[in-house]
Design a protein around this motif. Structure first.
Motif, PDB file in Angstrom:
ATOM      1  N   ALA A   1      -0.852 116.765 -63.045  1.00 23.80           N
ATOM      2  CA  ALA A   1      -0.135 116.025 -64.080  1.00 23.80           C
ATOM      3  C   ALA A   1      -1.056 115.035 -64.799  1.00 23.80           C
ATOM      4  CB  ALA A   1       1.053 115.290 -63.472  1.00 23.80           C
ATOM      5  N   MET A   2      -2.016 114.461 -64.057  1.00 19.14           N
ATOM      6  CA  MET A   2      -2.935 113.500 -64.659  1.00 19.14           C
ATOM      7  C   MET A   2      -4.062 114.187 -65.422  1.00 19.14           C
ATOM      8  SD  MET A   2      -3.273 110.676 -61.603  1.00 19.14           S
ATOM      9  CE  MET A   2      -4.353 109.639 -62.577  1.00 19.14           C
ATOM     10  N   GLY A   3      -4.228 115.496 -65.227  1.00 18.88           N
ATOM     11  CA  GLY A   3      -5.300 116.211 -65.901  1.00 18.88           C
ATOM     12  C   GLY A   3      -6.674 115.741 -65.484  1.00 18.88           C
ATOM     13  N   LEU A   4      -6.872 115.468 -64.196  1.00 15.41           N
ATOM     14  CA  LEU A   4      -8.160 114.974 -63.713  1.00 15.41           C
ATOM     15  C   LEU A   4      -9.256 116.011 -63.939  1.00 15.41           C
ATOM     16  CD1 LEU A   4      -7.216 113.273 -60.304  1.00 15.41           C
ATOM     17  CD2 LEU A   4      -7.639 112.183 -62.517  1.00 15.41           C
ATOM     18  N   ASN A   5     -10.398 115.547 -64.438  1.00 14.20           N
ATOM     19  CA  ASN A   5     -11.555 116.429 -64.598  1.00 14.20           C
ATOM     20  C   ASN A   5     -12.254 116.600 -63.247  1.00 14.20           C
ATOM     21  OD1 ASN A   5     -13.074 114.100 -64.139  1.00 14.20           O
ATOM     22  ND2 ASN A   5     -13.445 113.736 -66.312  1.00 14.20           N
ATOM     23  N   PRO A   6     -13.284 117.456 -63.163  1.00 15.70           N
ATOM     24  CA  PRO A   6     -13.937 117.672 -61.864  1.00 15.70           C
ATOM     25  C   PRO A   6     -14.449 116.397 -61.191  1.00 15.70           C
ATOM     26  CG  PRO A   6     -14.573 119.399 -63.386  1.00 15.70           C
ATOM     27  CD  PRO A   6     -13.761 118.413 -64.183  1.00 15.70           C
ATOM     28  N   VAL A   7     -14.937 115.436 -61.992  1.00 14.13           N
ATOM     29  CA  VAL A   7     -15.401 114.183 -61.401  1.00 14.13           C
ATOM     30  C   VAL A   7     -14.227 113.398 -60.823  1.00 14.13           C
ATOM     31  CG1 VAL A   7     -16.488 111.954 -61.881  1.00 14.13           C
ATOM     32  CG2 VAL A   7     -17.431 114.043 -62.882  1.00 14.13           C
ATOM     33  N   GLY A   8     -13.106 113.372 -61.548  1.00  9.15           N
ATOM     34  CA  GLY A   8     -11.923 112.685 -61.049  1.00  9.15           C
ATOM     35  C   GLY A   8     -11.398 113.309 -59.774  1.00  9.15           C
ATOM     36  N   VAL A   9     -11.401 114.657 -59.726  1.00 10.98           N
ATOM     37  CA  VAL A   9     -10.974 115.349 -58.510  1.00 10.98           C
ATOM     38  C   VAL A   9     -11.919 115.023 -57.358  1.00 10.98           C
ATOM     39  CG1 VAL A   9     -10.727 117.618 -57.437  1.00 10.98           C
ATOM     40  CG2 VAL A   9      -9.795 117.209 -59.718  1.00 10.98           C
ATOM     41  N   THR A  10     -13.219 114.971 -57.645  1.00 11.97           N
ATOM     42  CA  THR A  10     -14.200 114.631 -56.605  1.00 11.97           C
ATOM     43  C   THR A  10     -13.922 113.258 -56.015  1.00 11.97           C
ATOM     44  OG1 THR A  10     -16.002 116.032 -57.396  1.00 11.97           O
ATOM     45  CG2 THR A  10     -16.624 114.031 -56.246  1.00 11.97           C
ATOM     46  N   LEU A  11     -13.679 112.269 -56.878  1.00  9.08           N
ATOM     47  CA  LEU A  11     -13.404 110.921 -56.384  1.00  9.08           C
ATOM     48  C   LEU A  11     -12.104 110.880 -55.586  1.00  9.08           C
ATOM     49  CD1 LEU A  11     -14.477 108.789 -59.483  1.00  9.08           C
ATOM     50  CD2 LEU A  11     -15.729 109.143 -57.348  1.00  9.08           C
ATOM     51  N   LEU A  12     -11.109 111.671 -56.013  1.00 13.31           N
ATOM     52  CA  LEU A  12      -9.854 111.745 -55.262  1.00 13.31           C
ATOM     53  C   LEU A  12     -10.099 112.356 -53.884  1.00 13.31           C
ATOM     54  CD1 LEU A  12      -6.796 111.242 -55.406  1.00 13.31           C
ATOM     55  CD2 LEU A  12      -6.550 113.550 -56.347  1.00 13.31           C
ATOM     56  N   VAL A  13     -10.896 113.422 -53.828  1.00 15.55           N
ATOM     57  CA  VAL A  13     -11.226 114.068 -52.547  1.00 15.55           C
ATOM     58  C   VAL A  13     -11.990 113.108 -51.636  1.00 15.55           C
ATOM     59  CG1 VAL A  13     -12.659 115.870 -51.485  1.00 15.55           C
ATOM     60  CG2 VAL A  13     -11.179 116.419 -53.428  1.00 15.55           C
ATOM     61  N   LEU A  14     -12.918 112.354 -52.209  1.00 18.07           N
ATOM     62  CA  LEU A  14     -13.710 111.422 -51.404  1.00 18.07           C
ATOM     63  C   LEU A  14     -12.870 110.247 -50.920  1.00 18.07           C
ATOM     64  CD1 LEU A  14     -17.081 111.417 -53.385  1.00 18.07           C
ATOM     65  CD2 LEU A  14     -16.494 112.666 -51.294  1.00 18.07           C
ATOM     66  N   ALA A  15     -11.898 109.819 -51.730  1.00 20.79           N
ATOM     67  CA  ALA A  15     -10.967 108.772 -51.272  1.00 20.79           C
ATOM     68  C   ALA A  15     -10.145 109.283 -50.096  1.00 20.79           C
ATOM     69  CB  ALA A  15     -10.052 108.347 -52.423  1.00 20.79           C
ATOM     70  N   ILE A  16      -9.715 110.537 -50.187  1.00 20.60           N
ATOM     71  CA  ILE A  16      -8.987 111.158 -49.075  1.00 20.60           C
ATOM     72  C   ILE A  16      -9.882 111.245 -47.846  1.00 20.60           C
ATOM     73  CG2 ILE A  16      -7.950 113.317 -48.266  1.00 20.60           C
ATOM     74  CD1 ILE A  16      -6.993 113.781 -51.155  1.00 20.60           C
ATOM     75  N   GLY A  17     -11.127 111.680 -48.038  1.00 15.57           N
ATOM     76  CA  GLY A  17     -12.054 111.793 -46.919  1.00 15.57           C
ATOM     77  C   GLY A  17     -12.324 110.463 -46.253  1.00 15.57           C
ATOM     78  N   ALA A  18     -12.455 109.411 -47.059  1.00 16.42           N
ATOM     79  CA  ALA A  18     -12.687 108.082 -46.491  1.00 16.42           C
ATOM     80  C   ALA A  18     -11.496 107.622 -45.656  1.00 16.42           C
ATOM     81  CB  ALA A  18     -12.969 107.081 -47.614  1.00 16.42           C
ATOM     82  N   GLY A  19     -10.291 107.869 -46.150  1.00 12.90           N
ATOM     83  CA  GLY A  19      -9.112 107.477 -45.390  1.00 12.90           C
ATOM     84  C   GLY A  19      -8.903 108.303 -44.140  1.00 12.90           C
ATOM     85  N   SER A  20      -9.425 109.529 -44.138  1.00 12.41           N
ATOM     86  CA  SER A  20      -9.155 110.443 -43.026  1.00 12.41           C
ATOM     87  C   SER A  20      -9.951 110.145 -41.767  1.00 12.41           C
ATOM     88  CB  SER A  20      -9.450 111.885 -43.465  1.00 12.41           C
ATOM     89  OG  SER A  20     -10.847 112.098 -43.601  1.00 12.41           O
ATOM     90  N   ILE A  21     -10.877 109.173 -41.803  1.00  9.93           N
ATOM     91  CA  ILE A  21     -11.660 108.887 -40.600  1.00  9.93           C
ATOM     92  C   ILE A  21     -11.410 107.496 -40.042  1.00  9.93           C
ATOM     93  CG2 ILE A  21     -13.524 110.489 -41.128  1.00  9.93           C
ATOM     94  CD1 ILE A  21     -15.157 108.074 -42.099  1.00  9.93           C
ATOM     95  N   VAL A  22     -10.507 106.721 -40.654  1.00  9.50           N
ATOM     96  CA  VAL A  22     -10.307 105.358 -40.171  1.00  9.50           C
ATOM     97  C   VAL A  22      -9.603 105.359 -38.822  1.00  9.50           C
ATOM     98  CG1 VAL A  22     -10.166 104.480 -42.526  1.00  9.50           C
ATOM     99  CG2 VAL A  22      -8.065 105.035 -41.290  1.00  9.50           C
ATOM    100  N   PHE A  23      -9.799 104.317 -38.070  1.00  8.66           N
ATOM    101  CA  PHE A  23      -9.065 103.994 -36.852  1.00  8.66           C
ATOM    102  C   PHE A  23      -8.981 105.173 -35.881  1.00  8.66           C
ATOM    103  CE2 PHE A  23      -5.484 102.465 -34.253  1.00  8.66           C
ATOM    104  CZ  PHE A  23      -5.924 101.180 -34.022  1.00  8.66           C
ATOM    105  N   SER A  24     -10.135 105.587 -35.397  1.00  8.28           N
ATOM    106  CA  SER A  24     -10.150 106.590 -34.335  1.00  8.28           C
ATOM    107  C   SER A  24      -9.512 105.992 -33.089  1.00  8.28           C
ATOM    108  CB  SER A  24     -11.596 107.011 -34.041  1.00  8.28           C
ATOM    109  OG  SER A  24     -11.666 107.845 -32.918  1.00  8.28           O
ATOM    110  N   PHE A  25      -8.416 106.622 -32.629  1.00  8.17           N
ATOM    111  CA  PHE A  25      -7.652 106.045 -31.517  1.00  8.17           C
ATOM    112  C   PHE A  25      -7.489 107.082 -30.415  1.00  8.17           C
ATOM    113  CE2 PHE A  25      -3.697 103.706 -29.980  1.00  8.17           C
ATOM    114  CZ  PHE A  25      -4.401 102.596 -29.568  1.00  8.17           C
ATOM    115  N   VAL A  26      -6.552 106.857 -29.501  1.00 10.36           N
ATOM    116  CA  VAL A  26      -6.433 107.678 -28.297  1.00 10.36           C
ATOM    117  C   VAL A  26      -6.002 109.111 -28.586  1.00 10.36           C
ATOM    118  CG1 VAL A  26      -6.013 105.748 -26.734  1.00 10.36           C
ATOM    119  CG2 VAL A  26      -4.092 106.794 -27.943  1.00 10.36           C
TER     120      VAL A  26
END
Length: 478
Positions: free
Chosen positions: A407-432
């Motif tokens: 819907a936002m029409g993100l270009n490849p760079v925008g998609v890359t930053l979105l993917v990297l934001a997801i990747g950054a969030g996906s490793i926080v707080f390693s727990f039990v």
């Protein structure tokens, strides 16, 4: 950037017209998870129950207490246990045999001696961060850790530096690549969700962000971690065989030793580059692409590397063949408990996923009036905390935000930053509920409290620092 922030709430509302189905009562589910985690921590830290049993008990408490049902709970746990041991057990086993082969023949010792001799004590943590990043670039975290553990322990012993000064920089390099750079499963799966993504751009910007992230969360963070755990390397591996070499044997060269250690990474990297250049190679049934896919399988790559290293080092070092095989076999004994712990962690993760905690938490953040990049990071972080899996977090978050990106029409760079934001969030707080926590804990002999104060903090710092760099780049590029 301002337009993205302004448009995100409306787009998210449109994307959430079909809300995820939460299987159970959210209150009962949340309470059961809290009770299960508390029981797990108390069993391991206070009652000194083996983590395998403690995790299994916590899984039963969480599933049954949430109302998921007796048989549903045990079946979910068994499914997760089986899938985790299937995917990780072979890697851990072959990796342990490869690591022991490299140690007893002197290959690891040659590499360690060279690193110690050519790096001052001050620069060793930086050297280990570089090695961890290079090994982690094409290699999954679990495989890279298995290869790196003997090196980390031996460098710590030879240099007489605290284990944290060597381990944290190495682990930061491995973790950053896992979260931010394809072809690792999390960023790759997220990238494939969006139709306008570019593998090349994502790899380039991912590495660019990973470099300062590793510096901050590796060598610099290690100074703090050493205050928490100031002791030297544990006796995870039997080093006696290194001191009493058989008569007539000799040590391999540095280049051969380095080749044996990075050989699995080279096999995986060759396959990754080839399939990125021509994606059809990854699905082709022709003999050539099939061979490429075969040697690029992590289990096969490790097996080939084990056979290659054993044969070449036997020939070059004149180390007794029977002794190599005996030592490799003995390496399986101490890692049996690790495999069971990892399997139990996978079972706990599956119980959490099946009961719907990921759906419940992502639904909660959908109406937040914040930047889509921040929303991506928050959703990924919540799912990661709930399930313990960075890959599940990345896939789930990308699936939720895919209509938003369109819907936002993100270009490849925008998609890359979105993917990297997801990747950054996906490793926080390693727990039990994170198998990686238990793998690091058992290999290095840390207590659960020490893991929370060092490993968990480092992983969270990685996610936060990487996201800050993503936001800074978005100001310039979006």
């Amino acid at each position: 950037m301002n337009s993205i922030i302004a448009a995100a709430p409306l787009l998210l509302a449109a994307a959430s017209e079909q809300p995820p189905q939460v299987h159970l009562n959210p209150v009962a589910l949340l309470i059961s998870i809290i009770v299960g985690v508390v029981v797990l921590i108390m069993l391991v830290s206070a009652a000194h129950v083996h983590p395998f049993i403690a995790i299994m008990i916590a899984s039963m408490i969480t599933g049954i207490g949430s109302g998921y049902g007796l048989m549903n709970t045990i079946n979910s746990f068994l499914d997760g246990f089986g899938s985790t041991t299937k995917s990780v057990g072979i890697l851990v086993g072959i990796g342990a045999m490869l690591g022991q082969t490299l140690m007893v023949t002197g290959a690891t010792g040659v590499l360690v001696d060279t690193l110690v001799d050519h790096s001052s004590t001050k620069w060793l943590p930086w050297t280990m961060a570089l090695i961890g990043s290079l090994i982690g670039l094409p290699m999954f975290f679990d495989v890279g850790l298995i290869i790196m553990v003997p090196v980390i322990i031996m460098v710590s012993k030879r240099s007489k530096l605290p284990i944290m000064m060597i381990a944290m920089p190495s682990l930061a390099g491995l973790s950053s690549m896992q979260a931010l750079v394809p072809p690792h499963p999390g960023p790759t799966a997220a990238l494939k969700t969006f139709s306008n993504g570019s593998m090349g751009i994502t790899m380039g910007i991912g590495v660019l962000i990973a470099i300062p992230t590793v510096i901050i969360c590796g060598p610099l963070f290690a100074r703090y971690a050493t205050r928490i755990v100031g002791r030297g390397a544990p006796d995870t591996f039997d080093m006696s065989s290194l001191e009493n070499r058989p008569e007539g044997s000799r040590r391999p060269s540095f280049l051969l030793s380095l080749m044996c250690i990075i050989f699995p990474a080279l096999l995986l990297l060759i396959t990754s580059i080839a399939t990125m250049i021509d994606p059809k190679l990854g699905t082709s049934k022709a003999m050539g692409p099939q061979i490429l896919q075969f040697v690029g399988n992590p289990e096969v790559a490790l097996l080939i590397s084990l056979i290659f290293s054993a044969l070449v080092l036997f020939k070059v070092t004149n180390f007794p063949w029977k002794k190599i095989q005996s030592e490799a076999g003995n390496s399986l004994k101490p890692i049996a408990g690790i495999v069971f712990i990892l399997g139990a962690g996978g079972g706990f993760k599956t119980v959490l996923i099946d009961t719907g905690i990921g759906d419940m938490l992502t639904e909660f953040v959908k109406t937040s009036h914040i930047s889509v990049l921040l929303i991506a990071w928050v959703i990924a972080a919540f799912v990661r905390i709930a399930t313990g899996s960075s890959t599940v977090s990345a896939i789930t978050t990308a699936g939720i935000l895919e209509p938003v990106a369109v819907a936002m029409g993100l270009n490849p760079v925008g998609v890359t930053l979105l993917v990297l934001a997801i990747g950054a969030g996906s490793i926080v707080f390693s727990f039990v509920n994170d198998a990686g926590l238990w793998l690091v804990k058992e290999y290095f002999g840390f207590s659960l409290t020490e893991m929370f104060k060092t490993w968990t903090v480092m992983q969270t710092l990685l996610g936060v620092v990487a996201f800050i760099f993503v936001m800074l780049l978005s100001i310039v590029l979006m």
